[in-house]
Design a protein around this motif. Structure first.
Motif, short mmCIF file in Angstrom:
data_model
loop_
_atom_site.label_atom_id
_atom_site.label_comp_id
_atom_site.label_asym_id
_atom_site.label_seq_id
_atom_site.Cartn_x
_atom_site.Cartn_y
_atom_site.Cartn_z
N ALA A 62 -0.99 6.77 -9.16
CA ALA A 62 -2.57 7.49 -8.53
C ALA A 62 -2.22 8.70 -9.63
O ALA A 62 -1.06 8.58 -10.08
N ASP A 102 0.76 5.34 0.47
CA ASP A 102 -0.04 7.32 0.88
C ASP A 102 0.74 8.55 0.00
O ASP A 102 2.14 7.88 0.03
N TYR A 136 6.34 16.41 -2.21
CA TYR A 136 5.02 15.48 -2.11
C TYR A 136 5.19 14.45 -0.83
O TYR A 136 6.86 14.30 -1.35
N THR A 149 0.51 -1.57 -0.17
CA THR A 149 0.50 -0.26 0.05
C THR A 149 0.73 1.17 0.05
O THR A 149 1.78 1.17 0.02
N VAL A 202 -2.98 12.71 -9.32
CA VAL A 202 -3.00 13.79 -9.34
C VAL A 202 -3.68 15.17 -9.65
O VAL A 202 -2.86 15.36 -9.84
N ASP A 257 0.99 12.58 0.39
CA ASP A 257 0.80 13.22 1.04
C ASP A 257 -1.23 13.05 1.96
O ASP A 257 -1.87 13.36 2.29
N GLY A 258 -0.90 11.73 2.47
CA GLY A 258 -2.20 10.91 2.73
C GLY A 258 -3.15 10.67 2.58
O GLY A 258 -4.31 9.19 3.06
N ARG A 259 -2.58 10.44 0.73
CA ARG A 259 -4.31 9.85 -0.16
C ARG A 259 -3.09 8.84 -0.66
O ARG A 259 -2.15 8.47 -1.09
N PRO A 260 -4.24 7.83 -0.33
CA PRO A 260 -3.71 5.96 -0.68
C PRO A 260 -3.40 6.35 -2.21
O PRO A 260 -4.55 7.26 -2.84
N LEU A 261 -2.65 5.23 -2.64
CA LEU A 261 -2.03 5.43 -3.82
C LEU A 261 -3.75 3.55 -4.36
O LEU A 261 -3.73 2.87 -2.94
#
Ligand code: IPT
Length: 973
Positions: A267, A234, A283, A232, A269, A236-240
């Motif tokens: 991801a 992420d 990031y 898993t 962005v 900047d805290g947002r999951p990939l």
């Protein structure tokens, strides 16, 4: 015979052996959570690798080199030539070998984990033992080596780690960089542990489109991968997201392996903030490797930047922009440690570069510490990352030697594997000065396959043809190419690649002449994109004069403002008793050994100004934004008006809102007073809000425009006598030596190494013999005709002294014979009584400037104590000149003294030294200041150029033969 199998192998004379037992390089940062092993180690220095290790240990701090500890193996400086006679791949029999040993308590909670030793950098062969057992070998002095100790040490127990470092080897022949030779371990040593299931590598692709791709490789210490692991991540805290497509393709193509795990995270962005050197947006990327039960086995953290780099036509584009490369070559250097630099040192280097307008670094000539790249990402630098290959002395023999093939590919690939995720790295370099051969092409092939996202450069290949498509260089990256050749190439219609000089403007001593001419051409000629100044550091080692030993770590604080404390000096080649050395050629940086900026840096700062005054028109002052990516909102400004009569006015400046490349007119901020003579408007630009590299208020540049030319105020003659003695020499109460003609300057390094000063000596300019021809009085005026005889010609000189209100006006004329066709200066020199310790002038300043290095010194009223006018170049030479001086005063604290008004803006210098004082000594500390001032007023002064390595100054900055005229008026205050 030795019983040590590593020694028995003689790996120091086996170029095929680049390592044994070393783990593959990767981009997973293991510094966090590691057990640092820096600190005191037991140490002994053997005369050769075979010599038995004795019982007598001293203590040595790691990281550190033994050459800086006052051992009988001191530092040695050579440029091209090897310090020993043996040819590749051989090393000399006398081969200092350092043995470092210490006990390491392996943490008890590392039981069951994979345990790895990392040695940051060792030069040049590292042999590793644990509890007497051989563990591994590594070469490649500027990259880390890792060894798996899992089967060798036990958690909770004490192990003895021995690091044996052999100084000379086959590898020395490809580490023949122009710097001090040292021996030891120059970067940190650490031990870390991972889960047996671990991230073996992480490769990030982050283009400006915002489509992030993270490729991960997973391994298990046992070899076999367990079932069910997954990744898993992420940003900047947002999951990939896991790339299911990639997984499916792997399964369908039967690429799935039971010992190498591969997975890809994705991801997109939206509205991505792109990275560039002006706005280095980063990031935080975290990648986690999970076991089948969901628990986290390993984590890798990266600060990444979204940016594109590509070559389109003959332009190198960053995020689609043709950026100018305002670069510098940076070596690892420290005056106390030799080569070890701390995080704080690195940060200070980069902060200083930022403040002086640099946006690019070439890691000459080997990869830097990992922290260098973190800082370049954070502060904003474009990096040309260069592999540790320079075979200069035996370049031709090695470039095609198959025994070295392995080493070339190893060094280049390990650098790429380590640094590939840094947005700052925009170009890979195959090394320096190693000719060009099949070994380079092999390395280039590896890079092009592994990282198609960045261009590749290699000067040795590009030199075969700047436009040649078949060589291993995507960039035409010459060194020290004459400016006219660069321009001619760009205009030829033949250019196919960006032209960015890998080295130019050699900063040895008083140098960097014509930098502004280079940049005028670069900015106005499509196809030219910049270059990297040679170099950042003057590599002067702090040395105790009494016993000649390096001061070492104890020398902290024993220097200030570029000058070593009494009893110490900055050592250069030859100062440690070396017989083979290359002298002061190691002192060729834009900063002193203590990082004090040289005046040339102010020149660079102005040339790189982000905001400039384009012109002054009826609608006002036209300002331009010369950045590539950002507006002017991070800058603040203040207007200043300087009039020749001493009037100075200031007013706040409102900078217009301008996109890169735009210009706008702003109204003239002042009503310019009618009187007061010559008028200059300066925009002092500072940082508006704190930047990571500069607090608010830090000066950024000072663009200037002249609003009005000088008013002519003729000196009024008076009825009074001028005193001259029997030799026709002016007698004046404040002068201890009367004004005489001077054609000589203490040769700069450029003058000396460029072959210019030797010509001056042949002509006898350093020892002109003055003979009075006639002294003629006509009314109050005295005319003295004299001849100054050199070895090959005679200069006729006429000096007319006329009494004027308050003083004397001196009109001079010198006629140089045709054979003196390129002299240092034509002007007057005189000396003053002691006590006149402050110089105030109207002209360019406040820093030192010369005719071909004066763009960074704005015209204004300046005031500097005489003792601070002189620049302490390591090898004393012409120094301290001020350019474009209109008038000056030299005064004592009680305001008595003298003033001089010049007929035109002139080159002036006021120092405590005669040219012959400077010429006579080899180090700054040998100079004995004179009590009075030595004052030069030059009708003409030769430019500085860069001829110590590279082009001389342009012909327009040379001093021609024929008639020179100048005049000046001396008054008592
Ligand atoms: C060039 C080198 O690349 C650099 O390391 C340094 O030696 C520099 O010159 C001079 O200081 S090589 C030179 C022979 C052009």
């Amino acid at each position: 015979m030795t019983s040590d199998p590593l020694i028995a192998l003689r790996p120091w004379e086996a170029p095929e052996v680049t390592s044994w037992g070393r783990l593959p390089m990767n981009a997973v940062d293991r510094r966090r959570g590691a057990l640092p092993l820096d600190g005191d180690w037991r140490f002994q220095l053997l005369p050769a690798p075979h010599a038995p290790v004795g019982g007598a240990w001293s203590t040595a701090y790691l990281p550190g080199v033994w050459t800086m500890r006052g051992t009988d193996d001191p530092p040695q400086y050579t440029n091209v030539r090897m310090p020993f006679a043996e040819v590749p791949p051989h090393a000399p029999a006398a081969n200092p070998t350092g043995v470092y040993e210490r006990a390491v308590d392996v943490p008890a909670d590392w039981a069951g984990r994979r345990i790895v030793l990392q040695v940051g950098a060792a030069e040049s062969v590292l042999l590793v033992y644990v509890d007497g057992r051989p563990v591994g070998i590594s070469k490649d002095s500027h990259l880390a080596a890792e060894f798996d100790l899992t089967g060798v040490v036990r958690a909770g127990q004490r192990a003895t780690v021995r690091l044996t470092v052999v100084k000379w080897s086959d590898a020395s022949h490809i580490e023949d960089q122009d710097q001090w030779w040292h021996g030891g371990i120059t970067r940190s040593v650490l031990l870390y542990a991972t889960d047996p299931l671990h991230l073996a590598d992480v490769t990030v692709r982050a283009p400006c489109s915002g489509e992030l791709r993270v490729d991960c490789r997973v391994r298990h210490a046992s070899g076999a991968l367990p079932e069910g692991w997954y990744l898993t991540g992420d940003l900047d805290g947002r999951p990939l997201a896991q790339d299911a497509e990639f997984d499916r393709a792997n399964v369908e193509d039967e690429r799935v392996s039971d010992f190498l795990g591969e997975a890809r995270l994705l991801a997109t962005v939206p509205e991505v903030r792109t990275w560039n050197a002006e706005t280095p947006e980063l990031y935080d990327l975290t990648v986690r490797l999970h076991r089948a039960d969901g628990t986290v086995a390993d984590t890798s953290r990266h600060r990444i930047g979204f940016r594109d780099v590509e070559i389109v036509g003959r332009d190198l584009l960053v995020n689609g922009e043709r950026v100018f490369i305002r670069g510098v070559n940076r070596h690892d250097f420290h005056p106390l440690t030799g080569r070890t630099v701390s995080y704080d040192d690195l940060r200070a280097d980069l902060v200083l570069l930022k403040r002086f307008g640099f946006n690019a670094i070439r890691t000459s000539h080997y990869p830097g510490d990992p922290a260098l790249y973190d800082l370049a990402d954070e502060l904003g630098f474009y990096v040309v990352d260069e592999a540790d290959i320079e075979s200069h002395d035996h370049a031709h023999e090695i470039a095609d030697d198959p025994r070295y093939l392995n080493a070339f590919v190893d060094r280049v690939s390990r650098m790429v594997l380590r640094d590939k995720n840094h947005p700052s790295v925009i170009v890979w370099s195959l090394g320096n000065e190693s000719d060009y051969g099949a070994n380079h092409d092999a390395a280039a092939g590896w890079v092009r396959r592994h990282d198609p996202t960045r261009p590749l450069q290699y000067e040795g290949a590009a030199r075969l043809g700047w436009a040649d498509p078949d060589v291993a260089s995507d960039i035409a990256c010459p060194m020290y190419a004459p400016l006219q050749d660069c321009v001619a190439h760009a205009l030829s219609g033949e250019q196919t690649k960006p032209l960015i000089q890998c080295e130019y403007s050699h900063a040895m001593g008083n140098s960097n002449g014509t930098l502004a001419d280079h940049w005028a051409a670069i900015e106005s000629t499509p196809g030219l994109q910049g270059g990297f100044i040679w170099e950042f550091w003057d590599h002067g080692i702090l040395q105790r004069v009494s016993d000649g030993r390096p001061a070492g770590r104890g020398g902290a604080g024993l220097y200030d403002n570029g000058v070593a404390a009494p009893g110490y000096r900055w050592a250069y080649g030859g100062d440690f008793g070396e017989t083979i050395h290359d002298g002061a050629f190691i002192a060729d940086g834009v900063v002193f050994p203590d990082r004090t900026p040289k005046p040339a840096l102010y020149e660079h700062r102005e040339i790189a100004a982000p905001v400039r005054i384009e012109c002054f028109r009826h609608e006002g002052i036209v300002l331009g934004n010369h950045q590539h990516f950002r507006g002017l909102d991070w800058l603040a400004g203040e207007w200043r008006l300087d009039l020749a009569d001493g009037t100075t006015l200031t007013a706040p400046a409102e900078l217009p809102s301008l996109c890169p490349g735009e210009t706008a007119a702003v109204p003239l901020p002042f009503e310019v007073p009618r009187d007061g003579g010559e008028a200059w408007l300066t925009l002092r630009v500072t940082v508006a809000e704190d930047q990571p590299w500069a607090p608010r208020g830090t000066e950024v540049c000072m663009p200037q425009v002249r609003l009005r030319g000088p008013a002519v105020t003729p000196a009024v003659p008076v009825e009074r006598h001028v005193d001259v003695d029997g030799e026709g020499l002016l007698v004046h109460p404040l002068l201890t030596a009367a004004p005489v003609l001077s054609l000589w300057r203490a040769p700069t390094d450029n003058d000396e190494l460029g072959g210019i000063a030797p010509r001056w000596r042949t002509w006898g300019l350093d020892a002109l013999v003055r003979k009075v021809v006639s002294v003629h009085r006509e009314g109050d005026r005295v005319t003295v005709l004299a001849e100054y005889a050199g070895a090959t010609g005679v200069v006729r000189h006429r000096q007319v002294c006329t009494p004027v209100e308050g003083g004397v006006r001196v009109d001079e004329e010198a006629e140089l014979p045709e054979e003196f066709d390129d002299v240092a200066r034509v002007g007057s020199v005189f000396e003053t009584v002691p006590g006149l310790d402050l110089l105030e002038w109207f002209g360019q300043g406040p820093w030192e400037a010369y005719p071909d290095r004066s763009a960074g010194a704005p015209v204004g009223h300046h005031s500097v104590p005489v003792d601070e006018l002189f620049t302490p170049y390591l090898r004393p030479q012409e120094s301290g000149g001020r350019h474009g001086v209109r008038h000056f005063r030299l005064s004592a604290p009680d305001a008595t003294g003298l003033s001089v008004v010049l007929d035109e803006p002139r080159q002036v210098s006021v120092t405590r030294y005669r040219a012959e004082d400077l010429t006579a000594v080899a180090h700054h500390d040998e100079l004995v200041p004179r009590p009075g001032c030595v004052v030069h007023i030059d009708a003409a002064h030769r430019g500085l150029g860069t001829a110590s390595c590279g082009p001389d100054t342009l012909s327009s900055y040379r001093v021609p033969p024929g008639v020179h005229r100048w005049s000046w008026t001396l008054r008592i205050l």
